[in-house]
Structure formats: C-alpha cells, structure tokens
Design a protein around this motif. Structure first.
Motif: not given
Ligand code: HAM
Length: 426
Positions: A81, A83, A112, A114, A121, A126, A130, A257, A261-262, A279, A302
């Motif tokens: 990611e 951020t 990732r 996954e 994917f 993305q 931010e 989420r 860090y949120y 999402a 962000g």
C-alpha cells in the motif's frame, strides 16, 4: 517452455491501457482542483516500515507481503500500500516544515499475496490521496468528497459511502477491554488466527473472512458506543459536512478496516457489482502514523481507489469506442515515400496520431490497413501527385476525395483534425 505472468499478475494491453490513461488523466485533473501535488515513492521499501505502520498482526503484514532479503540481510518488501511510503517520504524530506497542510497523491502498483479472485489481484494499482497537517473534521469531509468526486468524474455512480469512527488512543482502550472480554467468551468458536488476535489485537477480528468469526462479531460491542467526547464531536461534525454537500452515508459501526494505523474516521465506497470484492475505495484518518514512524506529531487522512475495480466498473458499462488515428498516409513510389515520411513526422509534432505503411505496398493494401486501423482519413500521394503538385485526401466513411496542393498539406490536415476533435467532444 513458454513464460507467462506470475499468478495474480497481468499484462495491460494497449487497448485497455488507453482507458487506464483516461482514468489517470481525469484523476490528475480532479487532484489539481483540490490542490494535490504528485509524489512518486519507490516500490521497494524496508520491510520494517510496513510492519511498524500497517501492524504486524494484520493480514497484509503477516500473510500477504512480497518480502526478500538483500545482500546485507535486510528485509525489503514490495509495497502492499502507499500510505506508509508517503508518510516516510514526508518525514525523510521534511515536507511538514513547509507549514500548513501537505496534500499528496500517487498512482501506481501495489503488491499483496492474496488469493486471486474477481476484483482481487496480487499486483494491483491504486490512486492514492493523503492529506497531512490537519486534524479535521473539515479535512475528513474534503477527503471523502474528493474520493466521491473522482469516482463521479470516472462516470461511476450508484455507489454507497460507508462511514465509521474507530476512536483515538483515549477511548479505544476501554473498547478493546470490552471487546476482549466478549471474544474471550467465544474463544472456542473463533478461528486460530482470531483466537490469537482476540488477545493481541482484538479489533482485527472484525476483518476476519471466516464465516464463524464473521457471525461472532455481528453481536460484538461496537466502538461508536465508546467514543470519547472529542471523537464524538469530530464524528458528528464530519457527518454534518457530508450530509450538507448532499452525500448519503451508510453508518457502518463494524467498519474498522484492515490496517492498524487508523484513528477516528474510517470509510469505504462500495459497489454491488463486484461480488465479494465490493470496496472501490478505502480510507481513513491516521493521526498517530507520522509520529509512530519517527516523525513529528502530524495528523493525516487519506484513501486509496482500486484501479482494477474502477476499470471493471467502467468497462462493465458497455464497450467503449476505441480511439482512432487522425490520418493514414499512403505513399506510392520511393520519391513519394520520402516526402510522406517527412509529413508524417511533422504532423505528429503537431500532436496528431498518424499511421503509415512501413514496407512498399500497393495502394489497395495500404487502404486495407488504414481501414483495419479505423483511420478516418487517408492522404494519398504517389509520383503522379508529386508531378501535378497536389495530393488526395480520402474520407473513409463518405469515400469523398479532395485534392490539396502539396504546399498546403500540413495546414489543411491540422485544421481538419482540429475540426474532427471539436465535433467529437460536442
Ligand atoms: P485498502 O483498503 O487496503 O487501503 O485498499 C484500498 C483499495 O485498494 C481497496 O478498496 C481496493 O479497491 C483496492 N485493493 C486492495 N487490495 C486489492 C487487491 N488485492 N486487488 C485489487 N484491488 C485491491 C489501503 O491500501 C490504504 N492505504 C488506503 C488509505 C490511504 N488509507 C489512508 N490513506
């Protein structure tokens, strides 16, 4: 042996790439109006950056990172990611010293490991925004509005905005305690990951995809019931701003989420058209992140838009009309080929999309290729045209042919293409 892409990775071929460029251009246009500047950070970072920011108990860090070791034994990771990288860049380059608010966007691939499925994917892209240096809630509202504006500009509507507040270090400990107690009672029914998480990081149980765990969190306490006065005021003012600009909200008290860090605001913009991977946008506030990474106390908020999901929705709206060349130049004979080659380059310098044949071919073969490429017009020049001092422009739709003096070719074609562009945008 035939080489193929790695599972979960894919090629984006020219026809599809043209839609990607369009989306990226639209994003840049919207970012400009919100005063966001572009930042491009490396794709490879020290592993510790992600472990420290996203959290070592998260699925992303514990299971999904592409990590390697360099020759000095340091762990390096393909960014899962953006951020964490943007926060690192803010600190490393002392961007916060410029004062005021820092607004940064970046567009690029993330990685990732996954299980690949529709809309998911292993290399995905993305569009990331931010905003640093403001505690909100006006900046929260602006960030949410920016995400909605981008999707609107991409032509995506009928999406739902899910919103929650997950509190701050002042109110979250009380909630954690309650949640831990609730989960302790249900420990036997939790998956082994969640049994561990319910002790170490109980909020992460809300992200679990295992059906049994999903059912258990349905009745778990929710953080909105534990918000301190500051968080509650922040959240209600944010909702006021959002509703005031005419956006509808779905309040989603379980939207925590999957990243540690949120703080306070979390949000997602979801669609019904992509199955389980619903999402399109995920985001939230991360007031402690910059400090946690060794920087000063700079708040931030962000989001990231998943580009593959945007593309699936955009392309799912029906086949788009592909872009077509402005002109095909058909030249016959060596002398004409030389002159035509110069025109082709000159017209391209004026910004036109020009196609030509590379081998010496008959007029019929060249017209066939122009037709296959979808060219609107063909410029025909041969020995005869050079002798008479004018070339022919053929309209591929009406079959009409016009003679143009050689000296006027460039000016004529340029204004013809401009006229076409104007009528295409009207
Ligand atoms: P995230 O929810 O992990 O958040 O990802 C954001 C978006 O990226 C998702 O909503 C989805 O559209 C897309 N996405 C994520 N994983 C995949 C995948 N495997 N395949 C395709 N698309 C995917 C973040 O990444 C945060 N950094 C967002 C953020 C920015 N929060 C604050 N600032």
């Amino acid at each position: 042996m035939e080489f193929t892409t790695i599972k979960g990775f894919r090629d984006i071929l020219p026809e599809e790439a043209s839609y990607w460029q369009e989306i990226e251009q639209k994003a840049r246009d919207v970012f400009r109006t919100f005063g966001f500047g572009e930042i491009r950070t490396p794709i490879l970072e020290y592993t510790e950056l992600f472990a420290r920011s996203i959290g070592s108990d998260t699925d992303i860090v514990s299971k999904e990172m592409y990590t390697l070791t360099d020759s000095k034994g340091r762990g390096l990771t393909l960014r899962p990611e953006a951020t964490a990288s943007v926060a690192r860049a803010l600190i490393q380059n002392r961007l916060y010293q410029q004062g005021g608010v820092q607004k940064l966007f970046c567009i690029g691939p993330m990685f990732r490991h996954e299980r690949p499925q529709k809309g998911r994917f292993r290399q995905f892209h993305q569009i990331n925004a931010e905003l640093f240096g403001d505690e909100g809630p006006k900046s929260d509202a602006e960030i949410v509005y920016l995400a909605v504006s981008l999707l609107d500009k991409f032509g995506l509507r009928n999406l739902t905005l899910h919103l929650n507040s997950i509190g701050c270090p002042a109110c979250r400990p009380e909630f954690r305690k309650e949640l831990k107690a609730y989960l302790a009672d249900k420990a036997e029914s939790l998956c082994s990951d969640c049994q561990r998480r319910s002790e170490t990081n109980p909020l992460r149980v809300f992200d679990c995809k295992v059906e049994g765990c999903k059912a258990i969190v349905q009745d778990a306490p929710v953080i909105v019931d534990f918000l301190c006065k500051d968080c509650e005021d922040h959240f209600s003012e944010l909702k006021e701003y959002i509703v005031d600009v005419g956006m509808e909200i779905v309040l989603d008290p379980r939207l925590v989420r999957g990243l540690d860090y949120y703080t306070r605001t979390t949000f997602e913009i979801q669609t019904e058209h992509l199955g389980a991977q619903n999402a399109v946008v995920g985001g939230g506030r991360y007031d402690g992140l910059v400090r946690q990474l060794g920087g000063p106390d700079v708040p931030g908020i962000g989001f990231a838009i998943g580009m593959e999901r945007v593309m699936a929705l955009v392309l799912g709206h029906g086949k788009q009309e592909p872009a077509r060349p402005d002109l095909f130049v058909a030249a016959l004979g060596k002398k004409a080929e030389m002159i035509a080659f110069r025109w082709v380059q000159e017209l391209r310098e004026k910004g036109l999309w020009i196609e030509q044949e590379y081998a010496s071919k008959s007029l019929k073969a060249q017209m066939k290729r122009a037709d296959r490429l979808g060219c609107k017009k063909v410029l025909i020049v041969g020995e005869r045209e050079i002798d008479t001092g004018s070339a022919i422009i053929r309209d591929m739709e009406t079959k009409e042919q016009t003679e143009i003096p050689l000296a006027e070719i460039i000016a004529h074609i340029t204004s013809m293409a401009e006229g076409e562009r104007r009528s295409d945008t009207n």
